[in-house]
Design a protein around this motif. Structure first.
Motif, mmCIF file in Angstrom:
data_model
loop_
_atom_site.group_PDB
_atom_site.id
_atom_site.type_symbol
_atom_site.label_atom_id
_atom_site.label_comp_id
_atom_site.label_asym_id
_atom_site.label_seq_id
_atom_site.Cartn_x
_atom_site.Cartn_y
_atom_site.Cartn_z
ATOM 1 N N UNK A 73 0.827 -1.202 0.000
ATOM 2 C CA UNK A 73 0.000 0.000 0.000
ATOM 3 C C UNK A 73 0.863 1.254 0.000
ATOM 4 N N UNK A 74 0.285 2.355 -0.438
ATOM 5 C CA UNK A 74 1.029 3.609 -0.521
ATOM 6 C C UNK A 74 1.089 4.372 0.780
ATOM 7 N N UNK A 75 0.254 4.024 1.740
ATOM 8 C CA UNK A 75 0.242 4.721 3.025
ATOM 9 C C UNK A 75 1.335 4.162 3.925
ATOM 10 N N UNK A 76 2.074 5.049 4.592
ATOM 11 C CA UNK A 76 3.147 4.624 5.488
ATOM 12 C C UNK A 76 2.561 4.189 6.822
ATOM 13 N N UNK A 96 9.579 8.902 4.699
ATOM 14 C CA UNK A 96 9.581 9.873 5.795
ATOM 15 C C UNK A 96 10.743 9.650 6.756
ATOM 16 N N UNK A 97 11.700 8.811 6.372
ATOM 17 C CA UNK A 97 12.842 8.558 7.239
ATOM 18 C C UNK A 97 12.531 7.630 8.383
ATOM 19 N N UNK A 132 9.374 20.011 4.519
ATOM 20 C CA UNK A 132 8.924 19.978 3.132
ATOM 21 C C UNK A 132 7.605 19.249 3.010
ATOM 22 N N UNK A 133 7.537 18.048 3.562
ATOM 23 C CA UNK A 133 6.378 17.180 3.396
ATOM 24 C C UNK A 133 5.370 17.430 4.508
ATOM 25 N N UNK A 152 -0.041 9.904 6.093
ATOM 26 C CA UNK A 152 -0.562 10.159 4.753
ATOM 27 C C UNK A 152 -0.051 11.511 4.278
ATOM 28 N N UNK A 153 0.515 11.548 3.083
ATOM 29 C CA UNK A 153 1.049 12.789 2.524
ATOM 30 C C UNK A 153 -0.106 13.708 2.118
#
Length: 401
Positions: A73-76, A96-97, A132-133, A152-153
């Motif tokens: 999935x795209x969600x971290x 996100x490191x 930034x994000x 979520x970005x």
């Protein structure tokens, strides 16, 4: 941190917090993360089980399946233990490191995980990472003092909201100027009723300001349509010869008023796919801009070149040029490299923004090169299409001579 203030909202979820067994905590955490991932992906988790159950996979197979799903999935998502050490992080979390075996990188997130660990209540926060994000973080309690994080970005949402806010503010400012001028001029006109010469002068100013406001409103509506308020018209073959002829006709009066010569150097038979009216508006804006920022007795050239795949339509002037620091911003809405000069020319600051959107909607780009004091060259680059049958081509080129 960015210009956005972090804010925390909470939901009392004590009654909904699952009671996990204290044993086999890692497995429980992974299953809980699967539920988090399912919610993030919009999955519906069944509450009613069929009477005939399928054989359940072994625990190891289930853990591998959950891990594969979380990595896909795209969600971290990640799991943090009681010592703020990350015991699990899926592939998306690395952006996100956040990596397994490390500590939570953000002080804000560490403080939030402590709150959730102490209260057993889930929390949500909008914050920034790496300056930034922008992310929306959900933190959920797990058994054994662990917590799950879902990131979520939302950078694009913040960017769009900022653009919308700036746009509304700019529109209000731009409309306020001519409206205020009209009000003052109308009051002065009433007081000058007994002086025909003065009244005529005020009436002319009212006409100028009302024309400026009408042009601003018209360009705002045009820009709104180009940005998606209305669907794009059905693409049709567009003869660039016709676009150039119409744009030059629209610009002739303004050029004559300043003794500016309009020269045309173009190939014939160049065709693109799109909207003739939009492309004519874009070229008219570029020619009008060149005339407005050029001194009298100069020349504005329109040069068309093409190959089998692309065409380049250049508008070249001998005007004041553009500073290097302004080149990256001149296509922004309401941006003016020289506000004082724009007031003199009556510019709205929307013309080049309209040009950019027209070109992008046609699958092309716009380039600009300039030397201050020596003029500027704007180049429309658009994909070309194959020529239609000769009879149709001759019919459509009748208006170019």
């Amino acid at each position: 941190m960015s210009g956005y203030d972090s804010h925390v909202t909470s939901a009392d979820a004590a009654s909904n917090t699952p009671r996990w067994p204290r044993s086999n905590t890692g497995t429980a955490a992974l299953f809980a993360l699967g539920a988090v991932a399912g919610a993030a992906a919009g999955c519906a988790w069944p509450t009613d089980r069929p009477s005939q159950r399928e054989p359940e996979p072994a625990t190891g197979d289930t853990e591998r399946l959950q891990s594969d799903v979380l990595d896909a999935i795209g969600t971290a998502v990640c799991v943090v233990d009681a010592g703020d050490r990350i015991t699990y992080a899926n592939g998306a979390a690395a952006v996100y490191g956040i990596r397994s075996g490390e500590t939570v990188p953000s002080h804000t997130l560490r403080a939030l995980t402590k709150q959730v660990r102490d209260t057993g209540t889930r929390r949500y926060i909008d914050t920034s990472l790496s300056h930034v994000v922008e992310v929306r973080v959900g933190v959920f309690p797990l058994p054994g003092g662990e917590v799950a994080l879902e990131l979520t970005d939302i950078s694009e949402q913040h960017r769009v909201e900022k653009v919308r806010h700036d746009f509304v503010a700019n529109v209000g400012h731009e409309l306020k100027t001519p409206v205020g001028a009209l009000q003052l001029l109308a009051e002065a006109l009433v007081e000058a009723a007994d002086d025909p010469q003065t009244a005529t002068r005020f009436a002319a100013r009212i006409q100028h300001e009302s024309s400026r406001m009408a042009r601003l409103v018209s360009e705002l509506l045009e820009l709104s349509r180009l940005q998606g308020a209305e669907p794009m018209p059905q693409p049709e073959p567009v003869w660039i010869d016709r676009v150039i002829t119409e744009a030059l006709d629209r610009s002739w009066t303004a050029a004559s008023a300043k003794d500016i010569k309009l020269e045309r150097e173009s190939d014939v038979g160049v065709i693109v796919s799109g909207s003739e009216s939009q492309l004519t508006t874009a070229l008219s804006n570029l020619i009008g801009n060149a005339i407005a920022y050029s001194p009298a007795d100069t020349t504005v050239r329109i040069v068309l070149e093409h190959d089998d795949a692309w065409m380049q339509l250049k508008v070249i002037d001998e005007g004041i040029g553009i500073q290097t620091s302004d080149l990256d911003r001149i296509f922004e809405r309401f941006y003016r490299a020289d506000p004082a000069r724009s007031r003199q020319t009556g510019g709205t600051g929307l013309g080049l923004a309209i040009v950019k959107h027209v070109v992008v909607n046609h699958g092309g780009r716009i380039d600009v090169a300039s030397t201050p004091g020596e003029g500027a060259t704007f180049t429309l680059v658009l994909p070309t299409v194959a020529s239609p049958p000769p009879a149709t081509q001759e019919e459509n080129q009748e208006g170019t001579h």
